[in-house]
Structures are given as C-alpha cells and as structure tokens.
Design an enzyme around this catalytic site. Structure first.
Site, PDB file in Angstrom:
ATOM      1  N   GLY A  55      12.057 -18.351  -3.382  1.00  0.00           N
ATOM      2  CA  GLY A  55      13.437 -18.162  -2.935  1.00  0.00           C
ATOM      3  C   GLY A  55      14.372 -18.480  -4.074  1.00  0.00           C
ATOM      4  O   GLY A  55      13.986 -19.156  -5.032  1.00  0.00           O
ATOM      5  N   CYS A  82       6.339 -20.835  -5.929  1.00  0.00           N
ATOM      6  CA  CYS A  82       7.617 -20.977  -6.638  1.00  0.00           C
ATOM      7  C   CYS A  82       8.534 -21.969  -5.916  1.00  0.00           C
ATOM      8  O   CYS A  82       8.215 -23.152  -5.847  1.00  0.00           O
ATOM      9  CB  CYS A  82       8.241 -19.601  -6.804  1.00  0.00           C
ATOM     10  N   TYR A  83       9.625 -21.499  -5.315  1.00  0.00           N
ATOM     11  CA  TYR A  83      10.483 -22.443  -4.576  1.00  0.00           C
ATOM     12  C   TYR A  83       9.656 -23.190  -3.530  1.00  0.00           C
ATOM     13  O   TYR A  83       9.875 -24.384  -3.290  1.00  0.00           O
ATOM     14  CB  TYR A  83      11.641 -21.694  -3.903  1.00  0.00           C
ATOM     15  N   HIS A 169       4.146 -16.163  -9.301  1.00  0.00           N
ATOM     16  CA  HIS A 169       4.058 -15.311  -8.105  1.00  0.00           C
ATOM     17  C   HIS A 169       2.717 -14.570  -8.033  1.00  0.00           C
ATOM     18  O   HIS A 169       2.574 -13.511  -8.658  1.00  0.00           O
ATOM     19  CB  HIS A 169       5.202 -14.290  -8.108  1.00  0.00           C
ATOM     20  N   GLU A 171       1.593 -12.835  -5.698  1.00  0.00           N
ATOM     21  CA  GLU A 171       1.660 -11.647  -4.826  1.00  0.00           C
ATOM     22  C   GLU A 171       2.032 -10.365  -5.559  1.00  0.00           C
ATOM     23  O   GLU A 171       1.855  -9.275  -5.035  1.00  0.00           O
ATOM     24  CB  GLU A 171       2.641 -11.901  -3.667  1.00  0.00           C
ATOM     25  N   SER A 223       8.598  12.309  17.932  1.00  0.00           N
ATOM     26  CA  SER A 223       9.318  13.069  16.912  1.00  0.00           C
ATOM     27  C   SER A 223       8.361  13.936  16.094  1.00  0.00           C
ATOM     28  O   SER A 223       8.790  14.807  15.345  1.00  0.00           O
ATOM     29  CB  SER A 223      10.038  12.110  15.971  1.00  0.00           C
ATOM     30  N   GLY A 225       6.544  12.487  13.898  1.00  0.00           N
ATOM     31  CA  GLY A 225       6.265  11.598  12.771  1.00  0.00           C
ATOM     32  C   GLY A 225       5.057  10.721  13.085  1.00  0.00           C
ATOM     33  O   GLY A 225       4.568  10.707  14.218  1.00  0.00           O
ATOM     34  N   VAL A 226       4.618   9.989  12.061  1.00  0.00           N
ATOM     35  CA  VAL A 226       3.393   9.199  12.217  1.00  0.00           C
ATOM     36  C   VAL A 226       3.545   8.095  13.274  1.00  0.00           C
ATOM     37  O   VAL A 226       2.706   7.961  14.173  1.00  0.00           O
ATOM     38  CB  VAL A 226       3.014   8.539  10.867  1.00  0.00           C
ATOM     39  N   ASP A 227       4.632   7.338  13.188  1.00  0.00           N
ATOM     40  CA  ASP A 227       4.744   6.148  14.046  1.00  0.00           C
ATOM     41  C   ASP A 227       4.804   6.506  15.530  1.00  0.00           C
ATOM     42  O   ASP A 227       4.062   5.952  16.339  1.00  0.00           O
ATOM     43  CB  ASP A 227       5.989   5.321  13.677  1.00  0.00           C
ATOM     44  N   SER A 228       5.693   7.432  15.878  1.00  0.00           N
ATOM     45  CA  SER A 228       5.807   7.740  17.309  1.00  0.00           C
ATOM     46  C   SER A 228       4.547   8.429  17.807  1.00  0.00           C
ATOM     47  O   SER A 228       4.136   8.246  18.954  1.00  0.00           O
ATOM     48  CB  SER A 228       7.066   8.557  17.614  1.00  0.00           C
ATOM     49  N   SER A 229       3.873   9.196  16.953  1.00  0.00           N
ATOM     50  CA  SER A 229       2.639   9.863  17.389  1.00  0.00           C
ATOM     51  C   SER A 229       1.536   8.849  17.660  1.00  0.00           C
ATOM     52  O   SER A 229       0.834   8.931  18.664  1.00  0.00           O
ATOM     53  CB  SER A 229       2.142  10.850  16.327  1.00  0.00           C
ATOM     54  N   LYS A 367       2.819   0.381   7.436  1.00  0.00           N
ATOM     55  CA  LYS A 367       2.621   1.828   7.545  1.00  0.00           C
ATOM     56  C   LYS A 367       1.164   2.250   7.317  1.00  0.00           C
ATOM     57  O   LYS A 367       0.630   3.073   8.051  1.00  0.00           O
ATOM     58  CB  LYS A 367       3.514   2.522   6.509  1.00  0.00           C
TER      59      LYS A 367
END
Ligand code: XMP
Length: 511
Positions: A55, A82-83, A169, A171, A223, A225-229, A367
């Site tokens: 942070g 870190c922080y 870091h 990550e 829609s 799209g991937v998510d709603s499907s 995703k």
C-alpha cells in the site's frame, strides 16, 4: 462449495488483484477484503492463511490503514508484502524507519534459502522493490531471511508462528519466480490442498443452485457474451425450464452471432429461450444519430425497455440471474456492497424487474476461470473464448449515423477479418480485433470504373487489462489478404487502412 481459503487483506496496494490471481493459479480459493474487516468476520471465513497487501501509506501517517491486531492471535500463517511487512513489524513491536529516498525498481535480493518461503529459488533473485519505509529492527521471534545492498531486512520470518514478510513484490512478473514464493506460502506453509478446480466448482455450484432455487423461477438477460452465457448454463443445469433467458437482438451484433447464441440455448440446453427481434426498434431510435454517447444512451435505454416488456409477460420471478464476475466485485469497491452489474453500461436492471433475489453464480471467479467453467459445462470453444464485445455493439463501430446498408457492410467486412485471423491461428495472440466503418469515402478504381466508396479501418490490439493497449503487429502478408478479400467481397468498400495507434492516446473502439 466448501472452500479452503486464503484471505487477502487490502491495504491499498495497486497489485492486489494480481496477488489474488497468483493464489488462484495454485488452485486455491482466495478473496480480497478491506483492512477494516472485523475479527469476527475473519474467524467466520476460517482462512488457512492471510496475506497483507502492499500500500502507498507510511505506517506513521495519520490515516495509515491497519487491521484488527487480533489477527496475530489466530494461529494462522500470515505473509506481509511491502507495506504489509512493515505493518506486521510495527504492530509486533519491531522498528520501522523512513529512508531518505525511495527505493524503486528491480533489485538483486539475497534470499536466505533456509526459509521455507524461498524454497526452490536461487540465492540471488531479481525482485521488484518499491518502498520508502523499511524494517530497521525485527520484532521478537523473527529472523532476517533476505537483504539487498541498501535494505538490510528485505525479508523476515517467525518460523514458530508462521509469520513472514517480504519488502518486495512477489506477485508481479518483474520479480523472478515470484509465483514460487506465493506457492510456497499457500501450499507449503499454509498447507492448502489446491482443490479449487473449475470442474468441481461447476458441479458444486449446480448442486447448490438446485438446493437454493428448488422449483422456483429465475430470469436471465443473455447477451451472448461469456459471463452471461456461463451463468445461464449453470442455472439451466440446476433448474432447467424454470429458467427463462431473454436475448434481446438489437440488430447490432456481429454476423452469425444471433444464430449461434440461439442455436446453443435452444438445442443444447433445456431452458425457456426468448429471443426478442428488436432490430427495427433500435434502428428507428438511432436514425440520424451521430454522437457516440447519444448512441450508447439510446441503446441502453431501449434495451431496458425491451427487457422490461418481456419480463412483464413472464410475471413475478423469484430470482434474477446476473453474470457478475470477481473483477466487477473488486472494482465496484471493496467494503461496500457490490453494485449490480449494469447492462450495456446502464445501471439498474433490478429496479424494474419484479424479482425477490439476485443470484450471481460467478461472483467469485476471474475471467479465465469463467472460461474454464464454460468449457466444463459444455459451451463451445468459440463462445467461451469470445473476445470482449461492447454492449452498444456495432453502433459504435459505424462512425456517424447508422443505416441498414452500413450495418451490412460492416458485418461482412468484420466477418472476413475474423475469418482470416482464425485461419492464421492468431485469435489467442490478439486481445480484441474488429473492423470499423468510417464515414469517409474515397476514390478508387475497379476494372475500368472509377468508384467512390467507403473506407474500412481494421483495429487489433494486445492488452491485459484493456485500460492500456498496444496495436497488434499483424504481418503484412495477412493484412494484404484481408484487404483484398474485403474489397473484392464486400460491396461499397474500396479502401482499407490499419489502425496503428496504441491506447493511450487512442481508445480501442473508434467511438
Ligand atoms: P475503449 O474504447 O474505451 O474500450 O478503449 C475499452 C474496452 O471497453 C469496451 N467498450 C465498451 N463496452 N459498453 C461496453 O460494454 C461500451 O459502451 C463500451 N465502450 C467500449 C471496448 O470494446 C474495449 O474492450
């Protein structure tokens, strides 16, 4: 689903989502929570381990973020980054000091291999450092496990209590083998069993949806799209015909997209699929409109109206299904209850749909995890790996006013572009690629005739986050074939240009 969990306590660092990604890559579930989380809530979650993020604050600043100090009494391993490390050292009565100048960049860090945290890493490791404060004196019970030329305590551990801190870091990709450090913490130190796998997720989610919803009714705005499907398929597997999917065809989707979605949801899955053919409605509203923002607004509003009318026909439903995914939850603000995902950039579906509760089966997933679930539940690859497509669709890829003729030109040109990219196996390399119909006409010559026709622009970008992007270096040979095919096969197009601007300064879409 029974979750073995790592809790990531957010101290405001810019890489927090990345920490979560790295943990998930080890097949371990994790969530990012605000530092204000109560100790009771932490206990309720019963995590296997805790990570304190970095942070921008100094531990000595007035509003330095802190969490409940009782976390140190839970008997759970903690890794401070870190922080997060400075916070740990300060709270456990070590000493944190302020350096004259900030240390920033990739540094050579000496790792003391005897620490479990660094097992499998070289003694000298390039790490990304970014700090001004540093730990000057270790708290009681701690040993030093890393240092640099300028930072004498770049890592610390209390083996007995399993508390660890690193000043760099792990990550980010700028830290060599940083993922191994996260892996060592999560698997070796916390003892997680790496069972967060998407096949199991799909199975358990379907079971729990079945239990929760029973024979009640749910409604989903699909829609394509991937998510709603993926959300719709999970629900369909759980409750079958008690799910109604409403798919609004606004006429602004790409070539074949409507048929593809309709085909999947009518033939492959057993749901009530309602396709609303609203193309004329949308095109009427958009007649003569040239402003991009006006187009977005009209499409958003009309979408709501159409959806509302259809929902009313169905009557009261018990559940509204939303394809919200984890980055939406994080972005909508930790600590606050998450904002309901807006459709086509207009908020507030739930205001006008009569329902009792929202279900968001993908709320915990990134995703790529959503795509894996999609594959598990039998969605075809072309849908699961679909590139992002904006809610307002082709309307913002036709510069100026929208007509039926222009829509057809764009659909055909875009289809050829996509076809050639697929033929050359470039789909995975490109983050987003599409054709744009400009409002420019230019002179050309075809056969013996002079033409005065449209200019198509091709856009292809490479990006991780869509906030910034680089234009993709598609080989000239491929561009040449695409250009020839579009000009030959699509009427009223006689010139093709390739967009070579990155974002910034340009945006990905042209409108
Ligand atoms: P820009 O053009 O802002 O696009 O660089 C970044 C990403 O957002 C998508 N985009 C939209 N998505 N509604 C959406 O749902 C919109 O109005 C919209 N505008 C841009 C764009 O396709 C890209 O992935």
């Amino acid at each position: 689903m029974e979750k073995e969990e790592i809790l990531i306590i957010d101290f405001g660092g810019q890489y927090n989502q990345l920490i979560a990604r790295r943990v998930r890559e080890q097949n371990v579930f994790c969530e990012v929570v605000p530092h204000t989380i109560s100790i009771e809530k932490i206990k309720e979650k019963n995590p296997r381990g805790i990570i304190f993020t970095g942070g921008p604050s100094s531990i000595y600043s007035d509003n330095a973020p802190k969490c409940d100090e009782k976390v140190f009494e839970l008997g759970i391993p903690i890794l401070g980054i870190c922080y997060g490390m400075q916070y740990m050292a300060y709270t456990l009565k070590g000493d944190v000091k302020r350096a004259d100048k900030r240390e920033y960049g990739q540094m050579r860090v000496n790792l003391e291999n005897k620490s479990k945290l660094f097992s499998g890493l070289k003694k000298e490791n390039i790490c990304l450092m970014s700090h001004t404060d540093y730990v000057d004196k270790l708290p009681q019970g701690f040993d030093k496990i890393a240092h640099t030329n300028t930072c004498k305590i770049a890592g610390m551990e209390d083996k007995k209590r399993k508390f660890y801190g690193v000043q760099f870091h792990p990550e980010v990709n700028h830290t060599e083998n940083g993922y191994k450090i996260i892996k060592n913490f999560v698997i070796e130190i916390c003892g997680c069993k790496a069972e967060w796998k998407m096949d199991l997720f799909a199975k358990k989610t379907i079971e729990s949806l079945k239990r929760k919803i029973g024979d009640k009714k749910a409604l989903c705005a699909l829609s394509g799209g991937v998510d709603s499907s993926v959300a719709a398929v999970l629900l369909s597997k759980a409750i079958g015909k008690n799910l109604t999917c409403i798919f609004v065809d606004h006429g602004l989707l790409r070539k074949n997209e409507v048929e593809e979605v309709e085909n999947i949801f009518t033939n492959k899955f057993d749901v009530n699929f309602v396709k609303v053919d609203a193309k004329d409605r949308f095109l009427n509203k958009l007649k003569g409109v040239t402003s991009p923002e006006k187009k977005r607004k009209i499409i958003g509003e009309e979408f709501i109206r159409v959806f509302e009318e259809e929902a009313k026909k169905i009557g009261t439903v018990d559940y509204l299904v939303q394809g919200t995914i984890y980055p939406d939850v994080i972005e909508s603000g930790l600590g606050k209850s998450s904002v309901i995902k807006s459709h086509h950039n207009v908020g507030g579906l739930p205001d006008y749909v009569d329902f009792k509760e929202i279900v968001e089966p993908l709320r915990d997933l990134f995703k790529d995890e959503v795509r894996k679930v999609g594959k598990e539940v039998g969605l075809p690859d072309y849908l699961v790996n679909r590139q992002p497509f904006p809610g307002p669709g082709l309307a913002i890829r036709i510069i100026g006013d929208i007509t039926d003729e222009k829509l057809n030109i764009l659909k055909e040109a875009d289809y050829i572009f996509r076809e050639e990219i697929a033929k050359n196996n470039m789909e995975k390399e490109l983050s987003q690629y599409f054709a744009v119909l400009t409002d420019t006409r230019s002179v050309g010559v075809m056969g013996d005739e002079r033409t005065y026709d449209y200019l198509i622009a091709l856009r292809a970008v490479v990006t991780d986050d869509f906030m910034t992007a680089k234009f993709a270096k598609i080989p000239y040979e491929i561009l040449e074939i695409i250009s020839q095919r579009i000009v030959n096969e699509v009427e009223h197009v006689n010139r093709i240009v390739y967009d070579i601007t990155s974002k910034p300064p340009a945006t990905i879409e042209w409108e």
